[in-house]
Design a protein around this motif. Structure first.
Motif, PDB file in Angstrom:
ATOM      1  N   MET A 103      -6.450   7.280  -7.909  1.00 45.08           N
ATOM      2  CA  MET A 103      -7.730   7.123  -7.256  1.00 45.08           C
ATOM      3  C   MET A 103      -8.324   8.454  -6.809  1.00 45.08           C
ATOM      4  O   MET A 103      -9.420   8.496  -6.250  1.00 45.08           O
TER       5      MET A 103
ATOM      6  N   GLN B  32      -1.961   0.282 -13.821  1.00 39.75           N
ATOM      7  CA  GLN B  32      -1.545  -0.504 -12.662  1.00 39.75           C
ATOM      8  C   GLN B  32      -0.057  -0.285 -12.425  1.00 39.75           C
ATOM      9  O   GLN B  32       0.777  -0.742 -13.199  1.00 39.75           O
TER      10      GLN B  32
ATOM     11  N   ARG C  98      -6.559  -9.278  -4.791  1.00 43.73           N
ATOM     12  CA  ARG C  98      -7.623  -8.269  -4.712  1.00 43.73           C
ATOM     13  C   ARG C  98      -6.991  -6.893  -4.636  1.00 43.73           C
ATOM     14  O   ARG C  98      -5.832  -6.738  -4.250  1.00 43.73           O
ATOM     15  N   PHE C  99      -7.777  -5.890  -4.986  1.00 46.14           N
ATOM     16  CA  PHE C  99      -7.318  -4.509  -4.953  1.00 46.14           C
ATOM     17  C   PHE C  99      -8.250  -3.737  -4.029  1.00 46.14           C
ATOM     18  O   PHE C  99      -9.475  -3.735  -4.224  1.00 46.14           O
ATOM     19  N   LEU C 100      -7.680  -3.094  -3.023  1.00 46.70           N
ATOM     20  CA  LEU C 100      -8.459  -2.447  -1.978  1.00 46.70           C
ATOM     21  C   LEU C 100      -8.385  -0.932  -2.107  1.00 46.70           C
ATOM     22  O   LEU C 100      -7.301  -0.370  -2.287  1.00 46.70           O
ATOM     23  N   ASP C 101      -9.527  -0.279  -1.992  1.00 43.09           N
ATOM     24  CA  ASP C 101      -9.553   1.184  -1.952  1.00 43.09           C
ATOM     25  C   ASP C 101      -9.177   1.640  -0.548  1.00 43.09           C
ATOM     26  O   ASP C 101      -9.700   1.118   0.443  1.00 43.09           O
TER      27      ASP C 101
ATOM     28  N   HIS D 191      -3.765   5.716  -4.366  1.00 41.91           N
ATOM     29  CA  HIS D 191      -3.445   4.380  -4.871  1.00 41.91           C
ATOM     30  C   HIS D 191      -4.404   3.360  -4.288  1.00 41.91           C
ATOM     31  O   HIS D 191      -4.874   3.509  -3.155  1.00 41.91           O
ATOM     32  N   ARG D 192      -4.674   2.315  -5.055  1.00 39.13           N
ATOM     33  CA  ARG D 192      -5.299   1.129  -4.497  1.00 39.13           C
ATOM     34  C   ARG D 192      -4.217   0.250  -3.885  1.00 39.13           C
ATOM     35  O   ARG D 192      -3.103   0.190  -4.390  1.00 39.13           O
TER      36      ARG D 192
ATOM     37  N   ALA E  95       0.826  -1.205   0.000  1.00 41.78           N
ATOM     38  CA  ALA E  95       0.000   0.000   0.000  1.00 41.78           C
ATOM     39  C   ALA E  95       0.859   1.253   0.000  1.00 41.78           C
ATOM     40  O   ALA E  95       1.882   1.318   0.684  1.00 41.78           O
TER      41      ALA E  95
ATOM     42  N   THR F 141      -5.792  -4.415 -14.096  1.00 38.43           N
ATOM     43  CA  THR F 141      -6.618  -3.726 -13.105  1.00 38.43           C
ATOM     44  C   THR F 141      -5.907  -2.451 -12.669  1.00 38.43           C
ATOM     45  O   THR F 141      -4.817  -2.510 -12.110  1.00 38.43           O
TER      46      THR F 141
ATOM     47  N   THR G  71      -4.589   0.738 -10.614  1.00 37.74           N
ATOM     48  CA  THR G  71      -4.429   1.077  -9.195  1.00 37.74           C
ATOM     49  C   THR G  71      -4.192   2.560  -8.969  1.00 37.74           C
ATOM     50  O   THR G  71      -4.114   2.999  -7.819  1.00 37.74           O
ATOM     51  N   TRP G  72      -4.062   3.333 -10.048  1.00 37.56           N
ATOM     52  CA  TRP G  72      -3.766   4.775  -9.936  1.00 37.56           C
ATOM     53  C   TRP G  72      -4.307   5.493 -11.146  1.00 37.56           C
ATOM     54  O   TRP G  72      -4.319   4.899 -12.235  1.00 37.56           O
TER      55      TRP G  72
END
Length: 346
Positions: free
Chosen positions: A299, A308, A324-327, A333-334, A131, A294, A296-297
């Motif tokens: 956000m 990603q 998995r990708f978490l908010d 960022h995810r 993260a 997927t 990730t940026w």
């Protein structure tokens, strides 16, 4: 004496139909086709340049590294270029546009094969969380995520001294071991572990990149947090150098399990990132889980996430059970959450 009637005056007819003003001439068809062809050519310039750099395995100079982050999305202008070239009735241009669209699509395919056979039987199940908390703003959200997901390894970028203290205090029992770069702002980083850590090292960089060796099921596993500079205009050179140092860390003389995770500020479309994969015989966990595109940026901000750049990279000693990708509220960022199996001889 009667007079003869006077001759009638000649009748002249006056036409009431006045000529209407002429309509302006429409542009000749050839002229319209020329404009359409020019528009098609302009749409093809960027996709052709960026897909060419991807094919020839180079990140080039500004603006190429920045535009490489948009590579899959460049199929849109390339597709419009094909349609306009066909409408302009330019055969050579239409053929060129089809080639550019095909090159853009081929370049956007996920890097490296998806099916990788890991050696050995499962020794331990390891959950990894990577993260970027954006100047520590998402520290509280990350603490909630760690409590909820219970990872054994946590890689945290842009974690200042206060963030590091909050994390090590909150998880003193669950994740008692850590390696860190204690600094302010985006320089600080911390690696939390449920496993004992030895041989702590730091890759020299503008932002903290700590590493260590963890003992997992009796097997030494090299861990490395990645957070190179972003490829902003004016710092593409330092960005490449710092990714090169991660590549050097991946190319270890002693073979063994290796796990590199964090905010790489690079996608699979950047040559400098692919060099890291090749040097350490690594795979992106997202690729193995069929989620390599997927985003990730970013956000935050006006644009939706489109690339990603946060990754968990693993050697072939690991197999990937899922990802998995978490908010994280407060971060741009995810986070990436990967479930892995460490494999080897019992």
């Amino acid at each position: 004496m009667d007079r003869a009637p006077a001759p009638a005056a000649p009748v002249t007819s006056t036409s009431t139909n006045t000529p209407s003003p002429e309509k302006p001439d429409e542009p000749p068809l050839r002229h319209r086709h020329r404009l359409t062809a020019w528009a098609a050519g302009l749409l093809l310039v960027v996709p052709a340049l960026i897909s060419g750099c991807r094919i020839f395995d180079t990140d080039g100079v500004t603006p190429v590294p920045q535009l490489l982050s948009l590579l899959p999305w460049l199929a849109v202008p390339a597709g419009l270029g094909v349609l306009l070239a066909a409408a302009a009735r330019r055969r050579v241009l239409a053929f060129t546009a089809v080639v550019v669209l095909a090159a853009t699509g081929w370049s956007s395919l996920p890097y490296m094969p998806q099916l990788v056979i890991s050696n050995g039987l499962p020794l331990a199940r390891v959950r990894v969380l990577a993260a970027n908390v954006e100047f520590s703003q998402a520290t509280g959200t990350l603490i909630e995520a760690v409590r909820r997901e219970r990872p054994q390894l946590v890689f945290v970028s842009e974690c200042d001294r206060a963030c590091g203290r909050a994390l090590t205090t909150a998880f003193a029992a669950e994740l008692p071991h850590h390696a860190s770069v204690d600094a302010d702002g985006s320089v600080g980083s911390v690696l939390l572990s449920a496993y004992p850590l030895t041989d702590e090292r730091v890759i020299p960089a503008a932002m903290g990149m700590p590493g260590a060796t963890a003992e997992i099921a009796g097997v030494p596993v090299r861990l490395q947090l990645a957070h190179p500079l972003p490829p902003m205009p004016g710092q593409v050179g330092p960005w490449k150098r710092e990714l090169g140092r991660i590549e050097a860390a991946a190319a270890r003389p002693d073979p063994g399990p290796l796990l590199i995770a964090g905010d790489f500020n690079a996608s699979q479309d950047h040559a400098a990132f692919r060099a890291i994969l090749d040097a350490g015989y690594l795979q992106d966990a997202a690729r193995l889980a069929d989620a390599s595109r997927t985003p990730t940026w970013p956000m935050e901000g006006p644009l939706p996430p489109f690339v990603q750049i946060d990754h968990v990279l693993v050697s072939r000693d690991f197999s990937v059970r899922g990802i998995r990708f978490l908010d994280l509220v407060g971060s741009d960022h995810r986070a990436v959450l990967a479930d892995l199996d460490l494999r080897g001889e019992r």
